[in-house]
Design a protein around this motif. Structure first.
Motif, PDB file in Angstrom:
ATOM      1  N   LYS A 107      -3.357   7.934   4.319  1.00  0.00           N
ATOM      2  CA  LYS A 107      -3.352   6.472   4.180  1.00  0.00           C
ATOM      3  C   LYS A 107      -3.957   5.802   5.403  1.00  0.00           C
ATOM      4  CE  LYS A 107       1.547   6.020   5.606  1.00  0.00           C
ATOM      5  NZ  LYS A 107       2.051   7.415   5.456  1.00  0.00           N
ATOM      6  N   LEU A 153       2.962   1.514   1.860  1.00  0.00           N
ATOM      7  CA  LEU A 153       2.711   1.990   0.491  1.00  0.00           C
ATOM      8  C   LEU A 153       4.021   2.294  -0.235  1.00  0.00           C
ATOM      9  CD1 LEU A 153      -0.170   4.566   1.126  1.00  0.00           C
ATOM     10  CD2 LEU A 153      -0.357   2.115   0.634  1.00  0.00           C
ATOM     11  N   GLU A 192      -9.622   2.906   0.392  1.00  0.00           N
ATOM     12  CA  GLU A 192      -8.477   2.324   1.091  1.00  0.00           C
ATOM     13  C   GLU A 192      -7.205   3.082   0.720  1.00  0.00           C
ATOM     14  OE1 GLU A 192      -6.199  -1.985   1.693  1.00  0.00           O
ATOM     15  OE2 GLU A 192      -7.820  -1.794   0.229  1.00  0.00           O
ATOM     16  N   ASN A 193      -6.425   3.456   1.736  1.00  0.00           N
ATOM     17  CA  ASN A 193      -5.176   4.220   1.603  1.00  0.00           C
ATOM     18  C   ASN A 193      -5.401   5.694   1.239  1.00  0.00           C
ATOM     19  OD1 ASN A 193      -3.474   1.973   2.167  1.00  0.00           O
ATOM     20  ND2 ASN A 193      -3.768   1.281   0.041  1.00  0.00           N
TER      21      ASN A 193
END
Length: 246
Positions: free
Chosen positions: A52, A214, A122-123
């Motif tokens: 992430k 997250l 992204e992540n």
């Protein structure tokens, strides 16, 4: 007639390898108590989801086949007489992989499947950590039938599960790291449709719970060759069992 009992460990991880390993082994014991033949787990189950963050240092989570955590899982497979497919951040011949082992009920490593397509988003800055597989999709000849493994992002490419089917797989294990902000309904149908198209069982085991910014969605599932949903977990840590015939 069902000829195998499959267990899925929908796990929440923390920042301690030992704790994650202990949880893994407890799920294995639970599987044995439920008379399961095989258990598998979410993606990189002994660590937090380090991809992430872009370009981080994840060396503390990097294992090799001789690491005590790997040896502990193998030994427990032997003690319990169960097949297990853990997914780990694994170093092999100087390269680092997102890899699933297939360990038999005698504790032997039948083989290692490595993620083929590496995401960069992204992540999911996975190209910062993983090399792509050098040997593609594999199918393991188990006493229950042929079992393939397709890791997380690979399932979005139709050729991945199809490749396992062409090698004779009747079950495909899919360790994942799916977020609540992702299209989980689409992800469910993706697995069900591919199970139907390739005429096999497809089982997806996800991480669950919050990690920093997250939240992993859970919703692990098993789809049958007719496209039906056999089982689906919720958004908390869970343990699923299904009797299937390969």
């Amino acid at each position: 007639e069902p000829n195998m009992r499959l267990a899925l460990a929908q796990m929440q991880m923390n920042n301690n390898l030992e704790t994650n390993l202990e949880k893994t082994m407890n799920f294995m014991r639970k599987a044995k108590n439920a008379r399961a033949d095989m258990i598998f787990f979410p993606e990189i189950q002994l660590s937090p989801f380090f991809p992430k963050y872009a370009a981080g240092n994840a060396s503390q989570w990097l294992l090799n086949q001789e690491h005590e955590a790997v040896m502990s899982i193998r030994q427990l497979c032997r003690e319990l007489g169960i097949f297990a497919s853990p997914n780990l951040y694994l170093s092999i011949d100087g390269k680092n992989y997102d890899a699933s082992l297939m360990i038999d009920s005698r504790g032997n490593i039948m083989g290692i499947s490595k993620m083929v397509h590496i995401a960069q988003a992204e992540n999911f800055y996975e190209q910062d950590y993983y090399s792509p597989s050098d040997d593609g999709f594999k199918v393991y000849r188990t006493p229950f039938g042929p079992v393939g493994i397709v890791i997380c992002y690979d399932r979005h490419f139709p050729g991945s599960i199809q490749s396992c089917a062409e090698q004779g797989a009747k079950l495909v294990l899919i360790p994942t790291a799916n977020l609540t902000c992702e299209p989980m309904e689409l992800f469910e149908w993706e697995i069900r449709v591919q199970a139907y198209q390739n005429h096999l069982f497809a089982a997806m085991c996800n991480r669950v719970g919050p990690e920093d910014h997250l939240r992993f969605a859970g919703e692990s599932l098993i789809a049958a060759p007719d496209g039906s949903l056999l089982l689906k977990a919720g958004e908390t840590e869970d343990f699923l069992i299904a009797d299937i015939s390969l």
